[in-house]
Design an enzyme around this catalytic site. Structure first.
Site, PDB file in Angstrom:
ATOM      1  N   GLU A 153       0.846  -1.208   0.000  1.00 34.97           N
ATOM      2  CA  GLU A 153       0.000   0.000   0.000  1.00 34.97           C
ATOM      3  C   GLU A 153       0.875   1.250   0.000  1.00 34.97           C
ATOM      4  OE1 GLU A 153      -2.545   1.497  -0.462  1.00 34.97           O
ATOM      5  OE2 GLU A 153      -4.353   0.641   0.397  1.00 34.97           O
ATOM      6  N   ASP A 154       0.312   2.349  -0.510  1.00 41.41           N
ATOM      7  CA  ASP A 154       1.020   3.627  -0.409  1.00 41.41           C
ATOM      8  C   ASP A 154       0.940   4.169   1.019  1.00 41.41           C
ATOM      9  OD1 ASP A 154      -1.726   4.081  -0.615  1.00 41.41           O
ATOM     10  OD2 ASP A 154      -1.579   5.498  -2.275  1.00 41.41           O
ATOM     11  N   ASP A 157      -4.489   4.905   6.265  1.00 44.71           N
ATOM     12  CA  ASP A 157      -5.042   6.068   6.957  1.00 44.71           C
ATOM     13  C   ASP A 157      -6.041   5.573   8.012  1.00 44.71           C
ATOM     14  OD1 ASP A 157      -5.794   8.739   7.430  1.00 44.71           O
ATOM     15  OD2 ASP A 157      -7.105   8.837   5.709  1.00 44.71           O
ATOM     16  N   PHE A 215      -2.173  15.976   4.442  1.00 46.74           N
ATOM     17  CA  PHE A 215      -2.458  15.323   3.170  1.00 46.74           C
ATOM     18  C   PHE A 215      -1.203  15.331   2.321  1.00 46.74           C
ATOM     19  CE2 PHE A 215      -4.330  14.453  -0.941  1.00 46.74           C
ATOM     20  CZ  PHE A 215      -5.224  13.453  -0.606  1.00 46.74           C
TER      21      PHE A 215
HETATM   22  P1  5GP Z   1      -8.007   4.394   4.383  1.00 41.53           P
HETATM   23  O1  5GP Z   1      -9.017   3.408   3.895  1.00 41.53           O
HETATM   24  O2  5GP Z   1      -6.893   3.763   5.193  1.00 41.53           O
HETATM   25  O3  5GP Z   1      -8.648   5.519   5.127  1.00 41.53           O
HETATM   26  O4  5GP Z   1      -7.408   5.088   3.112  1.00 41.53           O
HETATM   27  C1  5GP Z   1      -6.448   4.534   2.367  1.00 41.53           C
HETATM   28  C2  5GP Z   1      -6.293   5.220   1.034  1.00 41.53           C
HETATM   29  O5  5GP Z   1      -6.656   6.605   1.061  1.00 41.53           O
HETATM   30  C3  5GP Z   1      -4.833   5.207   0.669  1.00 41.53           C
HETATM   31  O6  5GP Z   1      -4.482   4.008   0.039  1.00 41.53           O
HETATM   32  C4  5GP Z   1      -4.725   6.436  -0.212  1.00 41.53           C
HETATM   33  O7  5GP Z   1      -5.042   6.100  -1.533  1.00 41.53           O
HETATM   34  C5  5GP Z   1      -5.749   7.407   0.345  1.00 41.53           C
HETATM   35  N1  5GP Z   1      -5.101   8.389   1.257  1.00 41.53           N
HETATM   36  C6  5GP Z   1      -5.102   8.417   2.604  1.00 41.53           C
HETATM   37  N2  5GP Z   1      -4.375   9.438   3.086  1.00 41.53           N
HETATM   38  C7  5GP Z   1      -3.883  10.081   2.003  1.00 41.53           C
HETATM   39  C8  5GP Z   1      -3.015  11.224   1.843  1.00 41.53           C
HETATM   40  O8  5GP Z   1      -2.541  11.883   2.779  1.00 41.53           O
HETATM   41  N3  5GP Z   1      -2.730  11.580   0.555  1.00 41.53           N
HETATM   42  C9  5GP Z   1      -3.232  10.904  -0.532  1.00 41.53           C
HETATM   43  N4  5GP Z   1      -2.888  11.360  -1.732  1.00 41.53           N
HETATM   44  N5  5GP Z   1      -4.039   9.832  -0.416  1.00 41.53           N
HETATM   45  C10 5GP Z   1      -4.353   9.419   0.841  1.00 41.53           C
HETATM   46 MG    MG Z   2      -3.745   3.196  -1.590  1.00 40.09          MG
END
Ligand code: 5GP
Ligand code: MG
Ligand code: MG
Length: 201
Positions: free
Chosen positions: A104-105, A108, A157
């Site tokens: 994963e990148d 969050d 972000f």
């Molecule tokens: P989660 O389901 O954990 O809330 O979100 C995961 C996805 O949200 C990540 O894989 C990513 O694509 C996006 N995301 C969460 N935080 C960021 C951020 O700070 N910047 C960007 N560009 N995408 C984010």
């Molecule tokens: Mg992602």
């Protein structure tokens, strides 16, 4: 109107340099080489954000492995999770009895990761772990393990090295923090639900 033609229009400051990211990949690659020795794992890249990290990370892994991709989406307005996760593009590989490593990148809230892990476990994988470049640990609101990560980040972000702004700027070679004045506009553009919201900026 926010001007967003160039990197300098949207990035406030650099958070992780190319060298920082390279060091993360070397350290994590070494750990994964030890942990997956002899296992021939299936490495699953979470599209689209993880592809830049995945190509650098796997080249630091001295372990025979296969590659597949999954695209799941959870972001309603591109900024905050909606709570609903859906499969956009599914895996092509049968995960039954496989050791699966999701790349994963960023993790969050953890919703996306939990959805992917539950899905892959339900399909009979032997093990499911995740390696993320970044860990926004303070924002977690579901109980999910993140076994490996490059670095923790705060509640900002971030954009670049795979992480997008309106599905653009993934190719920035480092990770930067989005300019605060761009954020509200970002949410507004997403909520407009245009086929190509990027054309608004
Ligand atoms: P989660 O389901 O954990 O809330 O979100 C995961 C996805 O949200 C990540 O894989 C990513 O694509 C996006 N995301 C969460 N935080 C960021 C951020 O700070 N910047 C960007 N560009 N995408 C984010
Ligand atoms: Mg992602
Ligand atoms: Mg995104």
């Amino acid at each position: 109107m926010v001007k967003a033609d160039n990197i300098n229009d949207i990035i406030d400051h650099k958070l992780f340099s190319e060298d920082d990211i390279h060091e993360m990949c070397v350290r994590l690659g070494k750990q994964l080489t030890e942990d997956y020795a002899g296992k021939k794992p299936l490495v699953v890249g979470a599209l689209k954000g993880a592809i830049y990290f995945l190509t650098d990370l796997t080249r630091q892994m001295d372990v025979a492995h296969q590659l597949d991709f999954i695209d799941v989406s959870s972001y309603g307005d591109g900024f905050e999770s909606t709570g609903k996760v859906k499969i956009v593009t599914d895996l092509a590989t049968d995960v039954k009895d496989r050791d699966v490593l999701i790349v994963e990148d960023i993790v969050d809230t953890g919703l996306t990761l939990k959805f992917m892990k539950d899905l892959i476990k339900k399909r009979g994988a032997k093990s499911v772990k995740c390696c993320a470049m970044l860990n926004k640990e303070s924002r977690r609101n579901v109980d999910v393990d993140l076994e490996y990560y490059g670095s923790k980040v705060g509640n900002e972000f971030v954009v670049g090295y795979g992480l997008d702004f309106l599905n653009m700027y993934r190719n920035i070679p480092y990770v930067g923090v989005l300019k605060p004045e761009v954020l509200p506009y970002f949410v507004f553009v997403y909520k407009s639900k245009l086929a190509n919201p990027a054309m608004l900026i």
